[in-house]
Design an enzyme around this catalytic site. Structure first.
Site, PDB file in Angstrom:
ATOM      1  N   SER A 179       0.813  -1.231   0.000  1.00 54.12           N
ATOM      2  CA  SER A 179       0.000   0.000   0.000  1.00 54.12           C
ATOM      3  C   SER A 179       0.842   1.275   0.000  1.00 54.12           C
ATOM      4  CB  SER A 179      -0.903   0.038   1.238  1.00 54.12           C
ATOM      5  OG  SER A 179      -1.702  -1.101   1.286  1.00 54.12           O
TER       6      SER A 179
ATOM      7  N   GLU B 284      -5.975  -5.891   4.193  1.00 54.01           N
ATOM      8  CA  GLU B 284      -5.927  -7.035   3.250  1.00 54.01           C
ATOM      9  C   GLU B 284      -7.189  -7.094   2.390  1.00 54.01           C
ATOM     10  OE1 GLU B 284      -3.952 -10.609   4.115  1.00 54.01           O
ATOM     11  OE2 GLU B 284      -2.850  -9.751   5.803  1.00 54.01           O
TER      12      GLU B 284
HETATM   13  C1  LIG Z   1      -3.651  -1.041  10.669  1.00 48.54           C
HETATM   14  C2  LIG Z   1      -3.389  -1.230   9.213  1.00 48.54           C
HETATM   15  C3  LIG Z   1      -2.426  -2.154   8.820  1.00 48.54           C
HETATM   16  C4  LIG Z   1      -2.143  -2.321   7.460  1.00 48.54           C
HETATM   17  N1  LIG Z   1      -1.139  -3.174   7.083  1.00 48.54           N
HETATM   18  C5  LIG Z   1      -0.740  -3.197   5.777  1.00 48.54           C
HETATM   19  C6  LIG Z   1       0.428  -3.934   5.386  1.00 48.54           C
HETATM   20  O1  LIG Z   1       1.096  -4.601   6.205  1.00 48.54           O
HETATM   21  N2  LIG Z   1       0.816  -3.878   4.090  1.00 48.54           N
HETATM   22  C7  LIG Z   1       0.145  -3.161   3.153  1.00 48.54           C
HETATM   23  O2  LIG Z   1       0.551  -3.159   1.992  1.00 48.54           O
HETATM   24  N3  LIG Z   1      -0.973  -2.457   3.487  1.00 48.54           N
HETATM   25  C8  LIG Z   1      -1.428  -2.455   4.774  1.00 48.54           C
HETATM   26  N4  LIG Z   1      -2.539  -1.731   5.145  1.00 48.54           N
HETATM   27  C9  LIG Z   1      -3.272  -0.988   4.124  1.00 48.54           C
HETATM   28  C10 LIG Z   1      -4.649  -1.560   3.853  1.00 48.54           C
HETATM   29  O3  LIG Z   1      -4.541  -2.772   3.146  1.00 48.54           O
HETATM   30  C11 LIG Z   1      -5.466  -0.493   3.124  1.00 48.54           C
HETATM   31  O4  LIG Z   1      -5.755   0.504   4.082  1.00 48.54           O
HETATM   32  C12 LIG Z   1      -6.721  -1.043   2.519  1.00 48.54           C
HETATM   33  O5  LIG Z   1      -6.415  -1.871   1.433  1.00 48.54           O
HETATM   34  C13 LIG Z   1      -7.659   0.076   2.055  1.00 48.54           C
HETATM   35  O6  LIG Z   1      -6.994   1.010   1.284  1.00 48.54           O
HETATM   36  P1  LIG Z   1      -7.179   2.568   1.615  1.00 48.54           P
HETATM   37  O7  LIG Z   1      -6.919   2.761   3.058  1.00 48.54           O
HETATM   38  O8  LIG Z   1      -6.359   3.352   0.664  1.00 48.54           O
HETATM   39  O9  LIG Z   1      -8.718   2.864   1.373  1.00 48.54           O
HETATM   40  P2  LIG Z   1      -9.412   3.160  -0.046  1.00 48.54           P
HETATM   41  O10 LIG Z   1      -8.974   2.189  -1.057  1.00 48.54           O
HETATM   42  O11 LIG Z   1      -9.261   4.610  -0.345  1.00 48.54           O
HETATM   43  O12 LIG Z   1     -10.932   2.862   0.323  1.00 48.54           O
HETATM   44  C14 LIG Z   1     -11.750   3.783   1.041  1.00 48.54           C
HETATM   45  C15 LIG Z   1     -13.179   3.233   1.026  1.00 48.54           C
HETATM   46  O13 LIG Z   1     -13.658   3.155  -0.341  1.00 48.54           O
HETATM   47  C16 LIG Z   1     -14.109   1.846  -0.602  1.00 48.54           C
HETATM   48  N5  LIG Z   1     -13.794   1.508  -2.005  1.00 48.54           N
HETATM   49  C17 LIG Z   1     -12.618   1.688  -2.663  1.00 48.54           C
HETATM   50  N6  LIG Z   1     -12.710   1.203  -3.909  1.00 48.54           N
HETATM   51  C18 LIG Z   1     -13.943   0.679  -4.042  1.00 48.54           C
HETATM   52  C19 LIG Z   1     -14.642   0.019  -5.099  1.00 48.54           C
HETATM   53  N7  LIG Z   1     -14.062  -0.223  -6.276  1.00 48.54           N
HETATM   54  N8  LIG Z   1     -15.934  -0.363  -4.876  1.00 48.54           N
HETATM   55  C20 LIG Z   1     -16.534  -0.129  -3.693  1.00 48.54           C
HETATM   56  N9  LIG Z   1     -15.910   0.464  -2.639  1.00 48.54           N
HETATM   57  C21 LIG Z   1     -14.638   0.884  -2.823  1.00 48.54           C
HETATM   58  C22 LIG Z   1     -13.360   0.929   0.359  1.00 48.54           C
HETATM   59  O14 LIG Z   1     -14.078  -0.268   0.574  1.00 48.54           O
HETATM   60  C23 LIG Z   1     -13.269   1.810   1.595  1.00 48.54           C
HETATM   61  O15 LIG Z   1     -14.433   1.674   2.372  1.00 48.54           O
HETATM   62  C24 LIG Z   1      -2.867  -1.581   6.491  1.00 48.54           C
HETATM   63  C25 LIG Z   1      -3.843  -0.675   6.900  1.00 48.54           C
HETATM   64  C26 LIG Z   1      -4.094  -0.472   8.239  1.00 48.54           C
HETATM   65  C27 LIG Z   1      -5.129   0.546   8.652  1.00 48.54           C
END
Ligand SMILES: Cc1cc2nc3c(=O)[nH]c(=O)nc-3n(C[C@H](O)[C@H](O)[C@H](O)COP(=O)(O)OP(=O)(O)OC[C@H]3O[C@@H](n4cnc5c(N)ncnc54)[C@H](O)[C@@H]3O)c2cc1C
Length: 388
Positions: free
Chosen positions: A134, A371
């Site tokens: 990410s 994830e």
């Molecule tokens: C505590 C924590 C630990 C983490 N650990 C890791 C790690 O070890 N390695 C790593 O790589 N990442 C990690 N992450 C990142 C995590 O995987 C992402 O936060 C997650 O994939 C969501 O991405 P985003 O936060 O950018 O949200 P966004 O992608 O911006 O999503 C925001 C909202 O929009 C919705 N949304 C987005 N696209 C769509 C769609 N096409 N259709 C419908 N709804 C949609 C989502 O469901 C969500 O509700 C971690 C995150 C946290 C908070």
């Protein structure tokens, strides 16, 4: 009906070896993790002594083959370990989950013999791993990542920033995804094994989180970080496959974290409602409370069946993409509902830190986010059932 010897065992029936393993991890969690939970949560810090114990017990290299110093067990054992640990502390659960179901698993599946020889023994014995996909601008749309890998003499120079990386504070090894060609879209994505000590690599700010506070979540900074060619994991331009395949498995691990958390919350709720007296009797004697507990136990059992089935499908080499998405989706919702009910049944005592359910309630929310958010799991399931 007559029972035949060839009828498959019930999904939740554990083999003798699985039972022994699960019980030993659970006993360890209750004896050695439990006393540290409050302090680690308050201080947002994973205990180093606890980490060392996890290595000693072989929980950090569950599937790593014995020739590389691991326990040589199956994916299902990782699921059992993550479930047992998470019933006491989901922060410890996710640390062990990332180590086993993402980092070690990616190296075992995609690593060259050289990479396996160099890194698997370290992971089994002393080094925490982290998985860095990410970025600030790419979460759900993970392959829109912008960290660049420029080819150079003997390797690649990586430049960019990763965000939200679990275990980053403790980790020595990082699987980092970068693109060798932004114009190639997902076909430019490449996975690299990066050591903490590589020039140009550093771990940045640690997030101050709502839940799983003892699990570190940090930014990674890559500034012209030189990674030898031998540290490319899988082929150049095939990192998307590494990511997709490992995350499919990782999702089952998060399902396991969530059923463990829900089990912990339900156990606390059952014990408390049998003790707490109002109107002259235990609150568990009221049918209204009994029905809520019965509902929670049913939801947890359904979630466990989904998680165990996905894990057993994976171990038997059968397709498990839809099952993994379903188990994570359902288990995360179950954990949220059940931990919320536990707080409710503790009444005012559920709302304060002196009792364990407040923390489990905060910890549960992450299951619907990392994830792959719940919407992304729904997207995967819909794609499969619609054949789109
Ligand atoms: C505590 C924590 C630990 C983490 N650990 C890791 C790690 O070890 N390695 C790593 O790589 N990442 C990690 N992450 C990142 C995590 O995987 C992402 O936060 C997650 O994939 C969501 O991405 P985003 O936060 O950018 O949200 P966004 O992608 O911006 O999503 C925001 C909202 O929009 C919705 N949304 C987005 N696209 C769509 C769609 N096409 N259709 C419908 N709804 C949609 C989502 O469901 C969500 O509700 C971690 C995150 C946290 C908070």
């Amino acid at each position: 009906m007559e029972k035949t010897n060839d009828s498959p065992p019930p999904l939740t029936r554990l083999s003798e070896d699985e039972t022994l393993f699960r019980n030993s991890v659970l006993e360890f969690a209750r004896r050695e993790v439990q006393p540290l939970v409050r302090q680690m949560d308050d201080q947002a810090e994973m205990s180093r002594t606890l980490l060392d114990r996890l290595f000693e017990l072989g929980i950090m290299g569950i599937e790593i083959p014995e020739i590389h110093g691991g326990a040589g067990a199956r994916f299902f054992h990782s699921v059992l370990a993550v479930e047992a640990l998470s019933s006491v502390d989901p922060s410890v659960g996710v640390l062990v989950d990332v180590q086993n179901t993402l980092v070690a698993s990616a190296l075992m599946r995609w690593g060259t013999d050289d990479l396996k020889k160099r890194y698997l023994p370290q992971l089994a014995a002393r080094s925490v791993g982290a998985y860095a996909l990410s970025e600030a601008g790419s979460g759900s749309d993970a392959f829109a990542l912008t960290t660049r890998a420029f080819e150079t003499d003997g390797g690649f120079r990586l430049t960019g920033r990763k965000l939200w990386i679990t275990n980053a504070n403790e980790a020595d090894l990082f699987i980092v995804f970068a693109t060798v060609d932004p114009d190639a879209g997902y076909k430019g994505i490449t996975a690299f094994v990066v050591e903490r000590g590589f020039n140009g690599f550093s771990v940045g700010r640690k997030e101050d989180k709502l839940g799983i506070r003892a699990s570190s979540t940090c930014e990674l900074l890559l500034e012209d970080c030189l990674v030898p060619r031998a540290n490319v994991l899988g082929d150049v331009g095939r990192g998307y496959k590494v990511a997709i395949e490992t995350l499919n498995e990782g999702r089952i691990g998060i399902g396991a974290q969530m059923i463990g958390l829900a089990r912990g919350a339900l156990d606390h709720a059952i014990a408390y409602t049998k003790e707490r007296k109002q109107f002259g009797k235990a609150i568990a004697d009221f049918q209204g409370v009994q029905f809520q507990l019965a509902h929670a136990a049913t939801e947890l059992e359904a979630a466990r069946l989904l998680v165990y089935n996905a894990a057993r499908l994976r171990d038997s080499g059968e397709p498990f993409l839809t099952s993994a998405a379903m188990c994570k989706l359902f288990a995360a919702d179950a954990a949220e509902h059940i931990s919320s009910l536990a707080v409710q049944l503790f009444g005012g005592y559920g709302y304060v830190k002196d009792y364990p359910v407040e923390k489990l309630y905060r910890d549960a929310k992450i299951g619907q986010i990392y994830e792959g958010t719940s919407n992304l799991q729904l997207q995967t399931i819909a794609k499969q059932i619609l054949g789109a």
